[in-house]
Design a protein around this motif. Structure first.
Motif, short mmCIF file in Angstrom:
data_model
loop_
_atom_site.label_atom_id
_atom_site.label_comp_id
_atom_site.label_asym_id
_atom_site.label_seq_id
_atom_site.Cartn_x
_atom_site.Cartn_y
_atom_site.Cartn_z
N UNK A 155 -35.62 -8.29 32.50
CA UNK A 155 -36.11 -8.31 31.12
C UNK A 155 -37.59 -8.01 31.04
N UNK A 156 -38.34 -8.28 32.12
CA UNK A 156 -39.74 -7.85 32.19
C UNK A 156 -39.84 -6.83 33.31
N UNK A 157 -40.49 -5.70 33.08
CA UNK A 157 -40.54 -4.65 34.11
C UNK A 157 -41.66 -4.91 35.10
N UNK A 158 -41.61 -4.17 36.19
CA UNK A 158 -42.72 -4.09 37.13
C UNK A 158 -42.89 -2.63 37.48
N UNK A 612 -56.17 -23.68 41.75
CA UNK A 612 -56.20 -25.11 41.94
C UNK A 612 -55.18 -25.48 43.01
N UNK A 613 -54.25 -26.33 42.66
CA UNK A 613 -53.18 -26.69 43.59
C UNK A 613 -51.86 -26.05 43.22
N UNK A 614 -51.89 -25.10 42.28
CA UNK A 614 -50.66 -24.47 41.80
C UNK A 614 -50.45 -23.12 42.51
N UNK A 615 -49.38 -22.97 43.28
CA UNK A 615 -49.08 -21.67 43.88
C UNK A 615 -48.75 -20.63 42.80
N UNK A 616 -49.28 -19.44 42.98
CA UNK A 616 -49.06 -18.36 42.02
C UNK A 616 -48.59 -17.12 42.79
N UNK A 617 -47.47 -16.58 42.38
CA UNK A 617 -46.95 -15.33 42.94
C UNK A 617 -46.69 -14.36 41.81
N UNK A 618 -46.44 -13.10 42.17
CA UNK A 618 -46.13 -12.10 41.16
C UNK A 618 -46.60 -10.74 41.56
N UNK A 619 -46.92 -9.92 40.58
CA UNK A 619 -47.37 -8.56 40.86
C UNK A 619 -48.12 -8.00 39.67
N UNK A 620 -48.96 -7.04 39.92
CA UNK A 620 -49.67 -6.31 38.88
C UNK A 620 -49.71 -4.86 39.30
N UNK A 621 -49.44 -3.95 38.35
CA UNK A 621 -49.38 -2.55 38.75
C UNK A 621 -49.40 -1.62 37.56
N UNK A 622 -49.34 -0.34 37.86
CA UNK A 622 -49.32 0.68 36.82
C UNK A 622 -48.41 1.81 37.27
N UNK A 679 -39.42 23.80 24.62
CA UNK A 679 -39.85 22.78 25.59
C UNK A 679 -40.94 21.90 25.00
N UNK A 680 -41.04 20.71 25.58
CA UNK A 680 -42.07 19.75 25.17
C UNK A 680 -42.44 18.89 26.36
N UNK A 681 -43.74 18.65 26.56
CA UNK A 681 -44.21 17.83 27.67
C UNK A 681 -45.11 16.72 27.16
N UNK A 682 -45.10 15.58 27.87
CA UNK A 682 -45.99 14.47 27.53
C UNK A 682 -46.14 13.58 28.76
N UNK A 683 -47.19 12.75 28.76
CA UNK A 683 -47.47 11.85 29.87
C UNK A 683 -47.64 10.44 29.35
N UNK A 684 -47.33 9.46 30.22
CA UNK A 684 -47.46 8.05 29.85
C UNK A 684 -48.06 7.27 31.00
N UNK A 685 -48.86 6.27 30.66
CA UNK A 685 -49.40 5.32 31.61
C UNK A 685 -48.86 3.95 31.22
N UNK A 686 -48.14 3.30 32.14
CA UNK A 686 -47.41 2.07 31.83
C UNK A 686 -47.88 0.94 32.74
N UNK A 687 -48.85 0.13 32.30
CA UNK A 687 -49.28 -1.01 33.11
C UNK A 687 -48.33 -2.20 32.95
N UNK A 688 -48.29 -3.09 33.95
CA UNK A 688 -47.44 -4.28 33.88
C UNK A 688 -48.02 -5.37 34.76
N UNK A 707 -46.47 -2.47 29.06
CA UNK A 707 -46.18 -1.40 28.12
C UNK A 707 -44.91 -0.71 28.59
N UNK A 708 -43.96 -0.53 27.70
CA UNK A 708 -42.66 0.03 28.08
C UNK A 708 -42.33 1.21 27.19
#
Length: 1016
Positions: A155-158, A612-622, A679-688, A707-708
């Motif tokens: 439900x949430x992308x990476x 602090x004392x809270x473990x944090x995991x995950x990812x950040x990307x584009x 024809x048609x062209x376009x570009x996208x930048x999708x951070x997460x 951004x999706x």
């Protein structure tokens, strides 16, 4: 430095037995990587869950969800194998926030968080799939649940996920043979099936079956794995239905002074329906699925895997009964019943200017679909810090849908040399909201009379789609031992997709009267069967069911005609052949190819730190995406010149604009068009970004933002714009010579509902999920919220009047209309009026700008937001036999505010497929090999399409579908199963603007299964 070192979470995941389905790095493609080399905590610090049956599947699913690096929902292999799911569509609808529209009584496409199937991206073994739907929506009923080992809904992308899942991404996986603990595994399943409503439908099949076989084995010192599977489904497809047709007419039926409640262009008018249908539907569905995988791991750091998935789904269906056409605004209307300015009852009588009639329908549809997914993947751990995967895949789908019809009408005397249609037609009806209506026909006694009923029209309308996608992908993972960041992932993907749509047609006869040039067929007793209605529909009049083969062999003794792709003799621009007849240029204009190429690259950092004392995991990307879409088309290449005799403008071919002679399947040549590629062209930048905060040993909090984008359906890129000029008829009175026109002007209309210039549906979305995993018993409580800020989406609009000339579309100032003599009797063959020289008479009619339908990217935007709650618990704390009792439940609330445009106006409407409330509940109990469970799926009202003669948008009423299953494990190898799907025979019901405007009332029946399973 040591080899890849998982976190405590990863070690727990490995211990729970699901690491290789969830690990994002090396383990994903190398399930035999040595666990002994992994540094991990002592075994006594990890909880290893040892439960069996449905409980096992639930806990495995929760473990996968718990250790996932995104907001996701999971289904395990045991879950799929043990539930009464005919397909993956049914299995997925048991997850929070997911619902489906039932087609033929069963789920096919799914909705996620209020967005329909076109915005649901799906992969198989990490690879994009194409669909038989002709769009991007995956037909999940094409995928047997027996052949899928795991499923996940992200439900949430990476950044590493392939783009396109604006609603969510569904990942399906087939089995990895080297991942099994046993040396060899074999299972077989067989179930018989019965539908209790099939007996109400003449010639319908009552019994069906499901069977499946699978084998997994390891060879050559566990370096070679083989997985093979086959699943077959044969089931009856039946329904009994009433369908109200759209309210597309407006007329003043009550004559009240001061009545201004009607539409803006006719405030004193009431809305009237096109008519309604009453049908028995029956048929057979056969699905054969095949899966194979070969996995080779000669060393611990390298794995090569090749896999294939093939599914063939064939459906043959019939629809028999009545289609009632009320006759439009020119019908005679008496005793009208008006509610909320809609005519919901009354008596409609045929007049000289109306088309009021009752058609006896014998429709015959065939649909042959196939999906093939092939792939080769190589995974190499280059060093303890670096791994790479190479993947090559091909996904293809073919769909051959043939919509056939055989319609009959009531005549005055079918035995006459020149039979005449009986124009004495009266139809009385009264709708009853979401219940069946009251109806009556003055011709009802004739519906089963061979001396009255004649077959008047035969038609076949094929839709042939092909969709092929080749993809190439490389992914790298690099492990680093630095603060905050535990590793990087980066990669590149290229895909090349080609979609082809072919249309054709064959039509013979007439659906509104008896044709003289294509005369109707007189029926004989060996061609027909009298059909009665039963049950709730028992008061409907009987009718004749016509055997299609017998009728067509008698009607076309020299051979059954086949559909063709043709301009039609009456099309503008045809330079040879006859000049009159139906124009079927749409068969060429709606056929063509769409091409889509995508280049994408991503960079993602995996996070493993503490705040602090809270473990944090995950990812950040584009993720960076460059898309190009193209479409073939036929463009008008004409010019206007002045006719010196009449002084009017005439449209002619313009070779300087590229006009070519284009020949159709029957040899007709048209020189008004030029082939083109747009024809048609376009570009996208999708951070997460995805972050998981482990608040306690049992509680964690997830937050995500991204951004999706979701591309428009692939068929919407077709550049099949068309312009048509309304057909005006002219008749000359045989006595007075006076000429009467059907319309004083010929309205020009255009259609460009598809366009290669359409850009994606964009949104910025935010997710938060609080998850609590029980420590005393097995289970979890999860509360999640989401918000999608929608930037734009594709929308259909209609502009009227549309200035064609100002927009560069060439249209003539007028058209020449041939004049015919007024017929002396109904069905008489058309006879041209002649002047004193014996030449045909033509009259000039001016053209007028009409409507133009097109697709645009709506920039008004809006939002979708919602809340999801999921609760699962096995009550192992209960004494004795009750310790196997458990519950799995979910609820989601979703709302939207979408601004849609129509011309210069703006109005708000819900998105198609969005139900505000969706809920599931499964209560189960297991004890000493016996297992039973009751499952229910609820969704409230939503907007979607009902299928009548044409697709019509309606409001579907709420529905509750209940399934039951019981099984008993005789020994370690044998088990028996009994299940019931749609226990309460829940119907599908819909309406148009309000409930008194009845849409669909459709019953599918209850399906019963009895079978057994063997495992070794």
């Amino acid at each position: 430095m040591k080899t890849f070192k998982p976190s405590t979470i990863m070690a727990a995941l490995i211990s729970s037995g699901v690491a290789f389905s969830a690990a994002p790095l090396y383990a994903q493609e190398s399930p035999d990587t040595s666990i002994d080399e992994v540094e991990r905590p002592q075994e006594d610090t990890l909880e290893r869950i040892e439960v069996r049956g449905f409980s096992t599947s639930l806990i495995q699913s929760l473990n996968q969800k718990r250790f996932s690096d995104t907001v996701s929902e999971q289904i395990s292999a045991d879950d799929l194998g043990g539930l009464p799911d005919v397909s993956m569509a049914d299995a997925l609808t048991r997850l929070p926030g997911i619902s489906a529209v039932r087609t033929g009584g069963q789920a096919a496409q799914i909705n996620i968080r209020g967005l329909s199937g076109d915005f649901v991206f799906s992969t198989l073994n990490g690879r994009e799939q194409v669909s038989t739907s002709g769009s991007r929506a995956i037909e999940f009923d094409q995928y047997p649940s027996e052949l899928i080992s795991e499923a996940a809904v992200y439900k949430s992308p990476k950044a590493s996920l392939i783009e396109g899942g604006i609603a969510g991404t569904v990942e399906l996986k087939t089995a990895s043979p080297l991942a099994i603990e046993e040396q060899h595994k074999f299972s077989a399943n067989i179930r018989g099936m019965y539908n209790d409503r099939a007996s109400e439908v003449s010639d319908a099949t009552e019994y069906g079956h499901r069977l499946s076989f699978s084998y997994q084995g390891k060879f050559l010192d566990d370096t070679l794995g083989v997985s093979l599977g086959y699943a077959r489904l044969f089931q009856p497809s039946v329904s009994t239905q009433f369908i109200g047709l759209a309210y597309n007419g407006q007329v003043d039926v009550d004559g009240l002074e001061g009545d201004i409640d009607g539409p803006a262009d006719c405030p004193n008018c009431e809305l009237i329906s096109e008519g309604f249908e009453m049908q028995h539907k029956g048929g057979e569905e056969t699905r054969d699925g095949y899966v194979a995988a070969f996995e080779w791991a000669p060393i611990d750091t390298f794995t090569l895997k090749a896999d294939a998935f093939i599914s063939k789904f064939d459906s043959e269906a019939f629809a028999r009964g009545f289609r009632v056409k009320l006759g439009g605004i020119n019908a005679g209307i008496t005793n009208p019943v008006v509610v909320n300015n809609s005519v919901i009852g009354g008596t409609f009588s045929r007049t000289d200017n109306s088309f009021t009639r009752v058609e006896l329908v014998n429709d015959d549809n065939q649909d042959f679909d196939s999906v093939t997914n092939l792939g080769v993947n190589a995974s190499w751990e280059i060093s303890p810090d670096l791994a790479v995967q190479f993947d090559v895949s091909r996904s293809s789908a073919e769909s051959d849908f043939r919509n056939g019809l055989l319609w009959s009408l009531v005549g005055e005397d079918a035995t006459a040399a020149n039979p005449v249609f009986d124009e004495n037609v009266q139809i009385s009806y009264l709708l009853n909201g979401l219940n069946l209506p009251d109806i009556g026909f003055n011709q009802s006694d004739a519906f089963t009379d061979l001396d009255r009923v004649m077959v008047s029209k035969y038609g076949i309308y094929p839709y042939e789609n092909k969709d092929e996608l080749d993809a190439y992908r490389v992914d790298f993972q690099y492990y680093v031992d630095v603060p905050i960041i535990s590793g990087f992932e980066f990669g590149y993907r290229y895909s090349d997709r080609e979609y082809n749509n072919d249309r054709s047609v064959f039509e013979y006869g007439n659906d509104s009267a008896f044709s003289v040039s294509e005369p109707p067929l007189q029926l004989t007793s060996d061609m027909v069967e009298e059909v009665n209605w039963s049950g709730d529909f028992g008061y409907f009049p009987s009718y004749l069911s016509v055997d299609l083969d017998s009728a067509l062999n008698a009607w076309f003794p020299s051979g059954r005609p086949q559909p063709v792709q043709t301009w039609g003799p009456g099309a503008a621009g045809v330079i040879n052949g006859p000049g009159t007849g139906p124009a079927t240029a749409w068969t060429l204009q709606e056929s063509g190819d769409v091409f889509e190429t995508v280049n994408s690259a991503y960079l993602m950092a995996n996070i493993n730190t503490e705040i602090g004392s809270i473990p944090v995991t995950g990812n950040v990307g584009v993720r960076y995406v460059k898309s190009k879409q193209s479409s073939t088309t036929l463009q008008r290449a004409t010019q206007l010149i002045e006719d010196l005799e009449t002084g009017t403008s005439v449209e002619v071919s313009d070779p300087t604009a590229g006009a070519q002679n284009i020949t159709d399947d029957v040899g007709l040549i048209n020189n008004f068009y030029r082939p083109a590629l747009i024809s048609h062209e376009y570009s996208d930048v999708l951070p997460s970004i995805n972050l998981n905060f482990k608040l306690t040993d049992d509680t964690q909090l997830r937050v995500a933002a991204a951004k999706v984008m979701g591309r428009a359906p692939i068929n919407r890129f077709a550049a099949n714009a068309s312009t048509t000029i309304e057909t005006v008829t002219a008749f000359q009175d045989r006595d007075s010579g006076e000429i009467t026109l059907s319309n004083p002007t010929a309205r020009v209309s255009g259609n460009a509902r598809n366009s290669p210039y359409l850009e994606p549906f964009y949104a910025t979305q935010y997710d938060v999920s609080w998850e609590y995993y029980f420590s005393d018993t097995e289970g979890a409580l999860v509360v999640a919220g989401f918000y999608k800020d929608i930037e734009s989406f594709v929308e259909d609009i209609e502009i009227e009047p549309y200035d064609f000339e100002a927009n560069g579309i060439v249209i003539p100032d007028n058209v020449s209309v041939p004049v015919y003599l007024t017929p002396e009797f109904a069905g008489q063959e058309a006879e041209l009026a002649l002047d004193e020289n014996g030449d045909p008479i033509f009259i000039t009619v001016p053209t007028e700008n009409g409507s133009y339908s097109t697709a645009v990217n709506n920039a008004e935007g809006g939002y979708i937001r919602g809340l999801e709650i999921a609760y699962t618990q096995i009550y192992s704390m209960l004494p004795g036999m009750w310790s196997g009792l458990g519950v799995s439940a979910s609820y989601s609330y979703t709302e939207s505010e979408i601004q849609r445009t129509l011309g210069d106006d703006v109005y708000a409407a819900n998105l198609p497929g969005l139900s505000e409330n969706v809920a599931t509940l499964t209560v189960f109990w297991e004890y000493e090999g016996f297992e039973t469970r009751l499952s229910s799926r609820y969704r409230d009202a939503f907007v979607s399409q009902q299928v009548a003669v044409n697709d019509q948008v309606v409001n579907f009423d709420e529905e509750l579908v209940i399934d039951y299953q019981a099984s008993y494990e005789i020994n370690d190898n044998w088990s028996v199963l009994f299940q019931v799907n749609n226990l309460t025979d829940e119907p599908t019901k819909s309406y148009f603007s309000s409930e008194e405007q009845t849409g669909t009332i459709q019953y599918f029946g209850t399906q019963y299964y009895l079978g057994m399973t063997y495992q070794l």
